[in-house]
Write a protein that holds these residues in place. Sequence first.
Motif, PDB file in Angstrom:
ATOM      1  N   ALA A  72       0.640  -1.154  -0.098  1.00 11.94           N
ATOM      2  CA  ALA A  72       0.024  -0.020   0.148  1.00 11.94           C
ATOM      3  C   ALA A  72       0.846   1.086  -0.138  1.00 11.94           C
ATOM      4  CB  ALA A  72      -0.987   0.100   1.184  1.00 11.94           C
ATOM      5  N   LEU A  73       1.846   1.293   0.769  1.00 10.10           N
ATOM      6  CA  LEU A  73       2.847   2.289   0.651  1.00 10.10           C
ATOM      7  C   LEU A  73       3.756   2.642  -0.432  1.00 10.10           C
ATOM      8  CD1 LEU A  73       3.257   4.364   3.295  1.00 10.10           C
ATOM      9  CD2 LEU A  73       1.802   2.504   3.664  1.00 10.10           C
ATOM     10  N   ARG A  74       4.103   1.598  -1.273  1.00  5.77           N
ATOM     11  CA  ARG A  74       4.791   1.534  -2.379  1.00  5.77           C
ATOM     12  C   ARG A  74       3.646   2.179  -3.511  1.00  5.77           C
ATOM     13  NH1 ARG A  74       5.211  -0.991  -7.385  1.00  5.77           N
ATOM     14  NH2 ARG A  74       3.324  -2.183  -6.960  1.00  5.77           N
ATOM     15  N   LYS A  75       2.619   1.779  -3.525  1.00  7.83           N
ATOM     16  CA  LYS A  75       1.606   2.570  -4.298  1.00  7.83           C
ATOM     17  C   LYS A  75       1.329   3.858  -4.107  1.00  7.83           C
ATOM     18  CE  LYS A  75      -1.104  -1.779  -5.333  1.00  7.83           C
ATOM     19  NZ  LYS A  75      -2.283  -2.665  -5.336  1.00  7.83           N
ATOM     20  N   VAL A 109      13.601   2.572  -8.293  1.00  9.94           N
ATOM     21  CA  VAL A 109      13.923   2.121  -6.787  1.00  9.94           C
ATOM     22  C   VAL A 109      12.709   1.470  -6.249  1.00  9.94           C
ATOM     23  CG1 VAL A 109      14.370   2.749  -4.470  1.00  9.94           C
ATOM     24  CG2 VAL A 109      16.056   3.674  -6.519  1.00  9.94           C
ATOM     25  N   ILE A 110      11.509   2.271  -6.509  1.00  5.45           N
ATOM     26  CA  ILE A 110      10.457   1.755  -5.957  1.00  5.45           C
ATOM     27  C   ILE A 110       9.928   0.314  -6.553  1.00  5.45           C
ATOM     28  CG2 ILE A 110       7.808   2.371  -5.857  1.00  5.45           C
ATOM     29  CD1 ILE A 110       8.781   5.171  -5.219  1.00  5.45           C
ATOM     30  N   ALA A 111      10.163   0.303  -7.912  1.00  3.18           N
ATOM     31  CA  ALA A 111       9.679  -0.929  -8.538  1.00  3.18           C
ATOM     32  C   ALA A 111      10.502  -2.120  -7.697  1.00  3.18           C
ATOM     33  CB  ALA A 111       9.938  -0.878  -9.922  1.00  3.18           C
ATOM     34  N   SER A 112      11.825  -2.113  -7.228  1.00 10.01           N
ATOM     35  CA  SER A 112      12.509  -3.040  -6.861  1.00 10.01           C
ATOM     36  C   SER A 112      12.260  -3.533  -5.497  1.00 10.01           C
ATOM     37  CB  SER A 112      14.046  -2.734  -7.038  1.00 10.01           C
ATOM     38  OG  SER A 112      14.217  -1.698  -5.928  1.00 10.01           O
ATOM     39  N   TRP A 113      11.346  -2.771  -4.837  1.00  5.23           N
ATOM     40  CA  TRP A 113      11.086  -3.040  -3.242  1.00  5.23           C
ATOM     41  C   TRP A 113      10.285  -4.327  -3.069  1.00  5.23           C
ATOM     42  CZ3 TRP A 113       9.159   2.538  -1.730  1.00  5.23           C
ATOM     43  CH2 TRP A 113      10.050   3.238  -1.437  1.00  5.23           C
ATOM     44  N   PRO A 114      10.685  -5.104  -2.082  1.00  8.41           N
ATOM     45  CA  PRO A 114       9.818  -6.290  -1.581  1.00  8.41           C
ATOM     46  C   PRO A 114       8.683  -5.555  -0.796  1.00  8.41           C
ATOM     47  CG  PRO A 114      11.810  -5.989  -0.024  1.00  8.41           C
ATOM     48  CD  PRO A 114      12.042  -5.050  -1.210  1.00  8.41           C
ATOM     49  N   THR A 115       7.702  -6.749  -0.419  1.00 10.23           N
ATOM     50  CA  THR A 115       6.649  -6.104   0.484  1.00 10.23           C
ATOM     51  C   THR A 115       6.438  -7.256   1.529  1.00 10.23           C
ATOM     52  OG1 THR A 115       5.212  -7.334  -1.187  1.00 10.23           O
ATOM     53  CG2 THR A 115       5.708  -5.065  -1.643  1.00 10.23           C
ATOM     54  N   PRO A 116       7.150  -7.487   2.320  1.00  9.85           N
ATOM     55  CA  PRO A 116       6.959  -8.232   3.501  1.00  9.85           C
ATOM     56  C   PRO A 116       6.024  -7.703   4.496  1.00  9.85           C
ATOM     57  CG  PRO A 116       8.912  -7.018   3.954  1.00  9.85           C
ATOM     58  CD  PRO A 116       8.551  -6.509   2.650  1.00  9.85           C
ATOM     59  N   PRO A 117       5.603  -8.680   5.484  1.00 10.14           N
ATOM     60  CA  PRO A 117       4.546  -8.273   6.604  1.00 10.14           C
ATOM     61  C   PRO A 117       5.311  -7.276   7.350  1.00 10.14           C
ATOM     62  CG  PRO A 117       4.517 -10.680   6.286  1.00 10.14           C
ATOM     63  CD  PRO A 117       5.808 -10.063   5.388  1.00 10.14           C
ATOM     64  N   VAL A 118       4.541  -6.308   8.158  1.00  8.36           N
ATOM     65  CA  VAL A 118       5.081  -5.292   8.901  1.00  8.36           C
ATOM     66  C   VAL A 118       4.482  -5.131  10.216  1.00  8.36           C
ATOM     67  CG1 VAL A 118       5.645  -2.905   9.026  1.00  8.36           C
ATOM     68  CG2 VAL A 118       5.818  -3.851   6.764  1.00  8.36           C
ATOM     69  N   TYR A 153      14.384   6.005  24.364  1.00  8.45           N
ATOM     70  CA  TYR A 153      13.265   4.952  23.511  1.00  8.45           C
ATOM     71  C   TYR A 153      13.619   3.591  24.077  1.00  8.45           C
ATOM     72  CZ  TYR A 153      10.609   2.963  19.696  1.00  8.45           C
ATOM     73  OH  TYR A 153       9.694   2.336  19.272  1.00  8.45           O
ATOM     74  N   GLY A 154      14.975   3.475  24.190  1.00  9.04           N
ATOM     75  CA  GLY A 154      15.292   2.085  24.888  1.00  9.04           C
ATOM     76  C   GLY A 154      15.587   1.093  23.842  1.00  9.04           C
ATOM     77  N   GLY A 155      16.135   1.597  22.535  1.00 12.70           N
ATOM     78  CA  GLY A 155      16.782   0.766  21.460  1.00 12.70           C
ATOM     79  C   GLY A 155      16.611   1.589  20.363  1.00 12.70           C
ATOM     80  N   ASP A 156      16.660   0.878  19.179  1.00 11.25           N
ATOM     81  CA  ASP A 156      16.747   1.149  17.806  1.00 11.25           C
ATOM     82  C   ASP A 156      15.807   0.463  16.839  1.00 11.25           C
ATOM     83  OD1 ASP A 156      16.871   2.674  15.231  1.00 11.25           O
ATOM     84  OD2 ASP A 156      19.056   2.922  15.564  1.00 11.25           O
ATOM     85  N   PRO A 157      14.520   0.855  16.580  1.00 16.03           N
ATOM     86  CA  PRO A 157      13.898  -0.102  15.690  1.00 16.03           C
ATOM     87  C   PRO A 157      14.023  -0.051  14.291  1.00 16.03           C
ATOM     88  CG  PRO A 157      12.564   2.025  16.147  1.00 16.03           C
ATOM     89  CD  PRO A 157      13.816   1.822  16.967  1.00 16.03           C
ATOM     90  N   ARG A 158      15.092   0.785  13.550  1.00 19.50           N
ATOM     91  CA  ARG A 158      15.226   1.037  12.117  1.00 19.50           C
ATOM     92  C   ARG A 158      16.167  -0.063  11.644  1.00 19.50           C
ATOM     93  NH1 ARG A 158      17.753   6.727  12.702  1.00 19.50           N
ATOM     94  NH2 ARG A 158      18.724   5.756  14.565  1.00 19.50           N
ATOM     95  N   GLU A 159      15.432  -1.166  10.950  1.00 16.97           N
ATOM     96  CA  GLU A 159      15.996  -2.248  10.157  1.00 16.97           C
ATOM     97  C   GLU A 159      16.483  -1.808   8.911  1.00 16.97           C
ATOM     98  OE1 GLU A 159      16.624  -4.797   7.058  1.00 16.97           O
ATOM     99  OE2 GLU A 159      14.883  -3.804   7.194  1.00 16.97           O
ATOM    100  N   PRO A 160      17.787  -1.701   8.501  1.00 20.68           N
ATOM    101  CA  PRO A 160      18.271  -1.027   7.492  1.00 20.68           C
ATOM    102  C   PRO A 160      17.384  -1.072   6.194  1.00 20.68           C
ATOM    103  CG  PRO A 160      20.060  -2.209   8.601  1.00 20.68           C
ATOM    104  CD  PRO A 160      18.739  -2.518   9.150  1.00 20.68           C
ATOM    105  N   ASP A 161      17.014  -2.057   5.587  1.00 21.01           N
ATOM    106  CA  ASP A 161      16.432  -1.998   4.188  1.00 21.01           C
ATOM    107  C   ASP A 161      14.946  -1.416   4.450  1.00 21.01           C
ATOM    108  OD1 ASP A 161      18.395  -3.460   3.087  1.00 21.01           O
ATOM    109  OD2 ASP A 161      17.645  -5.299   3.252  1.00 21.01           O
ATOM    110  N   ALA A 162      14.285  -1.737   5.398  1.00 17.30           N
ATOM    111  CA  ALA A 162      13.001  -1.100   5.516  1.00 17.30           C
ATOM    112  C   ALA A 162      13.115   0.475   5.760  1.00 17.30           C
ATOM    113  CB  ALA A 162      12.343  -1.685   6.962  1.00 17.30           C
ATOM    114  N   TRP A 163      14.321   0.760   6.718  1.00 19.30           N
ATOM    115  CA  TRP A 163      14.419   2.149   7.049  1.00 19.30           C
ATOM    116  C   TRP A 163      14.624   2.885   5.509  1.00 19.30           C
ATOM    117  CZ3 TRP A 163      13.742   5.793  10.217  1.00 19.30           C
ATOM    118  CH2 TRP A 163      14.684   6.858  10.316  1.00 19.30           C
ATOM    119  N   ARG A 176       9.912   7.220   0.495  1.00 19.63           N
ATOM    120  CA  ARG A 176       8.699   7.386   0.788  1.00 19.63           C
ATOM    121  C   ARG A 176       8.295   8.740   1.421  1.00 19.63           C
ATOM    122  NH1 ARG A 176       7.871   1.588   2.202  1.00 19.63           N
ATOM    123  NH2 ARG A 176       7.547   2.414   4.454  1.00 19.63           N
ATOM    124  N   GLU A 177       9.118   8.871   2.670  1.00 19.60           N
ATOM    125  CA  GLU A 177       8.984  10.369   3.374  1.00 19.60           C
ATOM    126  C   GLU A 177       9.314  11.409   2.566  1.00 19.60           C
ATOM    127  OE1 GLU A 177       8.253  12.293   7.226  1.00 19.60           O
ATOM    128  OE2 GLU A 177       7.695  10.104   6.469  1.00 19.60           O
TER     129      GLU A 177
END
Length: 280
Positions: free
Chosen positions: A136-139, A162-171, A231-241, A247-248
């Motif tokens: 949905a975010l890719r679109k 770049v957007i066309a190359s993105w995977p779409t895993p569960p989040v 925050y207690g950690g870093d939730p940023r996984e590199p590829d998803a980030w 997108r941002e």
Amino acid sequence: MSTLSAEQHLLLESWCPGIEIVRDHSWGLVDTVVQEGVTADGRRVIIKASGQDNHHLVREIAAHREWVPVLASTGHAPVLLHEDADARLLVTQYLPGQLVENTASESEPETYRQAGALLARIHSSTSQVDIGYEEALRKKALAWLDKPHRIEPITETRLREVIASWPTPPVTLVPTHGDWQPRNWLDDESTIRIIDFGRAEHRPAASDFARLATQQFVGRRDLETAFLDGYGGDPREPDAWHRMLIREAIGTAAWAFQVRDEGFEAQGHRMIADALRAYS
């Protein structure tokens, strides 16, 4: 001064008879009205209203109903007093403090430590797995590129590749503020409080790091470290980030062009250039 519609004014009077508007806090970029008022019994409140086509206020009301109380219960976010999503009208408690943006507090690590801790409280309140979120975010990113903007054609072509190359895993999605940065933080004698939930939505936790990463954290590792400590950690996984930053950036540049905010638009173009470096 920005004004309410006749319907909104009558509804406000029914909630707060004799209320006096003392200040207009509206930005003027969109049709959202933000006013400060004083009720007949002397309470200071914030009134927010918008037109029927503006969905930000609906999001804000939903957030106040569902998870803002996690912070409001301790005085770190406004208490909801009255709301009507159909009328696009919201009244909350006034919070004391000065906006952090463009003050000395914006450069203090302690500000970011507190902001990180408050964000963790929001993010930990609930979660859900969404298998269609990335698609949905890719679109949506492509839809922004289909709208009027001033992104250079060669850059737009690269973005689409770049957007066309993105995977779409569960989040995994959590409640997010959507604009977590110093312009929505108040400093009340060194206590940080949070306002403006108009972009609230369920998103990946890392999405609330995006504005800071492209602004306040640039060249200030100490602020980022303090934020992560709170925050207690870093939730940023590199590829998803990296996907999120693309997108941002696109959304920032295109939206700012639509509302004619040239400074924010320029920031969006810088964000695009920075985000694309990960794909070079």
